[in-house]
Structure formats: C-alpha cells, structure tokens
Design an enzyme around this catalytic site. Structure first.
Site, PDB file in Angstrom:
ATOM      1  N   ASN A  81       2.630  18.719   8.307  1.00 28.61           N
ATOM      2  CA  ASN A  81       2.147  19.490   9.456  1.00 28.61           C
ATOM      3  C   ASN A  81       2.424  20.988   9.360  1.00 28.61           C
ATOM      4  O   ASN A  81       1.732  21.778  10.006  1.00 28.61           O
ATOM      5  CB  ASN A  81       2.775  18.960  10.745  1.00 28.61           C
ATOM      6  CG  ASN A  81       2.435  17.503  10.995  1.00 28.61           C
ATOM      7  OD1 ASN A  81       1.422  16.989  10.524  1.00 28.61           O
ATOM      8  ND2 ASN A  81       3.302  16.819  11.730  1.00 28.61           N
ATOM      9  N   TYR A 131       7.908  16.641  15.784  1.00 27.36           N
ATOM     10  CA  TYR A 131       6.460  16.590  15.578  1.00 27.36           C
ATOM     11  C   TYR A 131       5.784  17.820  16.172  1.00 27.36           C
ATOM     12  O   TYR A 131       5.010  18.510  15.503  1.00 27.36           O
ATOM     13  CB  TYR A 131       5.881  15.326  16.203  1.00 27.36           C
ATOM     14  CG  TYR A 131       4.370  15.330  16.266  1.00 27.36           C
ATOM     15  CD1 TYR A 131       3.612  15.167  15.108  1.00 27.36           C
ATOM     16  CD2 TYR A 131       3.698  15.537  17.474  1.00 27.36           C
ATOM     17  CE1 TYR A 131       2.229  15.205  15.149  1.00 27.36           C
ATOM     18  CE2 TYR A 131       2.310  15.569  17.528  1.00 27.36           C
ATOM     19  CZ  TYR A 131       1.579  15.394  16.370  1.00 27.36           C
ATOM     20  OH  TYR A 131       0.212  15.437  16.417  1.00 27.36           O
TER      21      TYR A 131
END
Length: 303
Positions: A81, A131
C-alpha cells in the site's frame, strides 16, 4: 487508448477491467502476479528500474493502480500500500511521464470523522490502523509525484464478487454454507453499530473509467462513495433477507475492531460529481441482490 490495469485480478481491479473492456477504442493491458497478466509484476517487491522497463514496453496512455493489501501484517501492508505506489510513480516518471495515473485509495485514510456529517476531501487524514496509515502513505506518494494523477478515495465497496476478507463477502459465504448444509445457526457477526458509506463496486468501476478518460487534469483527490451512511446492521439484515436464511444472526456487541474507533464514515461526493460527471447509480438494495445472486443463487425480495 492503451490503459494498464494493475491488480486486475482483485475485486475492484476485476470490475474496473471489465468496465474498460466495454469502452470503444480502449486496448486493455493487465499487470500483476497472475500468470495471465500482460505484465508479470509485484509492486511490493519490484525495483523501480525493472518496473520502468516493463512500463516502457507496454507504452500505456493511462494506468490505474488497484493493487493493495488489507491484511497480512504491517510489513505486507506497507509493501503493497505504501511502497507499491511510490515505486509505480518513480517508474512512470522515467517510462511514461505523460500517462494519467488513477490510484485507488481508501476511506480508512481519514480515520475518525465528524458524526452525522459528510467528509470532504480537505478533511484532515488521521488513520487509526496500520492499513489506513499505509494507504495514506501511498496516496501521498501519488499526490506528490508531479504526474497527471488522481487518487480516488473509495468508501466501503459492496456488490457482486465481494471477497471473504470483508464483511459482505464473508457473511455471504457463511450464509451459503448454512443454507447448503441446512444449519440452524446462529451466524455470528461482530458489533454492527457503526455507520458506513457503502458504494457499489460497479459504480467504483465507472468512476475509475471516467477518471482515466477525463479530457482535463483532475484534482489530486476525489471521494468515491454513496454519500450516505447507514448502520452496518442494515447491510447484514438486508443480505440475510436476500438469502432467505431463517436462522438467527448473533451480534457480538462491543467486539474489538476498527468500528469502535471509527463509528461513522460518510463521504462528500460533490467534487466527483463536478469533475467527472459521476454519481452512484446502484442502491444498497441492488448491491446486496447482485452480491447474493452472483453465483447463481436466487435472491429473495428485499423489503
């Protein structure tokens, strides 16, 4: 127009690839770890120079990055990510500096938001999970790249093909098992008191297609959601009704997770309407019906 879709075998990437295939004049190229991809590449590990060589050969006019990880530990999250988008931007600078880049971000980048209000793009980003922080780092890399780039900050996607990693896909699988095996239940779920902005995955695909083909430069960040927050409980009960399941659904009140830290999510989508001419067209009702029916199972009427 040559468009490269990275992560085309994933949930969002698959729908975006399908949407782009339907556009006239588009030559679709796919990239990822799957053997059938046109470009075999893992953004989490590849060197920028190696990726630049592959991109130069592909010669895309536009790129959409759907690669991302939602689990697997902090290292896996950061590699996919955060590192991935940064490597992609560096490669595009040297191999396709005029290509438009559309990067899929996440509403988790915002973190806690004001209860009862829509969150605009200029709201501060204060993610509370690894996240969310890893997705934010990737979005910042794209925004600071100097490329013709836009981040689509997507709320909670739902619709056909939802993976087991998220609540809609996991609950769908559990309900199918319960019905197939004639289990009395209960089906257990976590605390459902949070409010979320659910957007149909097909509407996300349309937004990505519009962003890729827009004739003018776009703002660095656009929210993509439904513009409405509903209790997660509504999604669960709606999916149960669509399935025809008659057993109990047991909610673990106060279960530990991200919901207590982020009780409310709702995106303001006026900028996407203005810049892309986009608006969501699928209701949550339609999304849940399509999710349950995706594998050929008839959906009950949702009331």
């Amino acid at each position: 127009m040559r468009i490269l879709v990275l992560g085309s075998t994933g949930y969002l990437g698959g729908h975006i690839a399908d949407r782009l295939r339907a556009l006239p004049g588009v030559r679709l190229l796919t990239g990822g770890r799957h053997p059938d991809n046109d470009l075999r590449v893992d953004l989490a590990t590849i060197a920028p120079s190696a990726l630049a060589e592959l991109v130069e050969l592909a010669a895309p006019d536009a790129v959409v990055n759907c690669v991302g990880a939602a689990g697997g530990g902090a290292l896996a999250l950061v590699e996919a990510n955060s590192r991935g988008p940064a490597v992609l931007c560096e490669a595009l600078h040297s191999a396709a500096p005029t290509a438009r880049l559309v990067h899929l971000g996440s509403v988790a980048e915002y973190g806690p938001t004001i209860l009862g209000e829509q969150t605009p793009e200029e709201a501060p980003a204060r993610p509370v999970s690894v996240y969310g922080a890893s997705k934010l780092a990737g979005s910042l890399a794209v925004a600071a790249s100097g490329l013709d780039a836009v981040v689509l900050r997507v709320t909670d996607p739902v619709g056909p093909g939802a993976p087991r990693a998220g609540l809609p896909g996991r609950l769908t699988a559990e309900l199918r098992d319960a019905l197939r095996l004639d289990l009395p239940g209960p089906v257990q779920v976590d605390d459902l008191s949070a409010h979320r902005d659910f957007v149909d995955v097909r509407d996300v695909a349309t937004a990505a297609a519009l962003a890729l083909t827009a004739p003018r430069p776009l703002p660095p960040l656009l929210n993509i959601g439904s513009g409405h927050a509903v209790p997660v409980r509504d999604l669960v009960h709606g999916l149960v009704r669509a399935s025809g399941y008659r057993g109990r659904v047991e909610e673990a009140l106060g279960a530990v997770g991200r919901s207590p830290a982020v009780p409310w999510q709702c995106a303001r989508i006026t900028a996407a309407r203005r810049e892309l001419g986009w608006q969501p067209t699928h209701t949550l009702h339609a999304s849940l019906t399509a999710l349950w029916s995706a594998d050929g199972a008839p959906a009950r009427e949702l009331r």
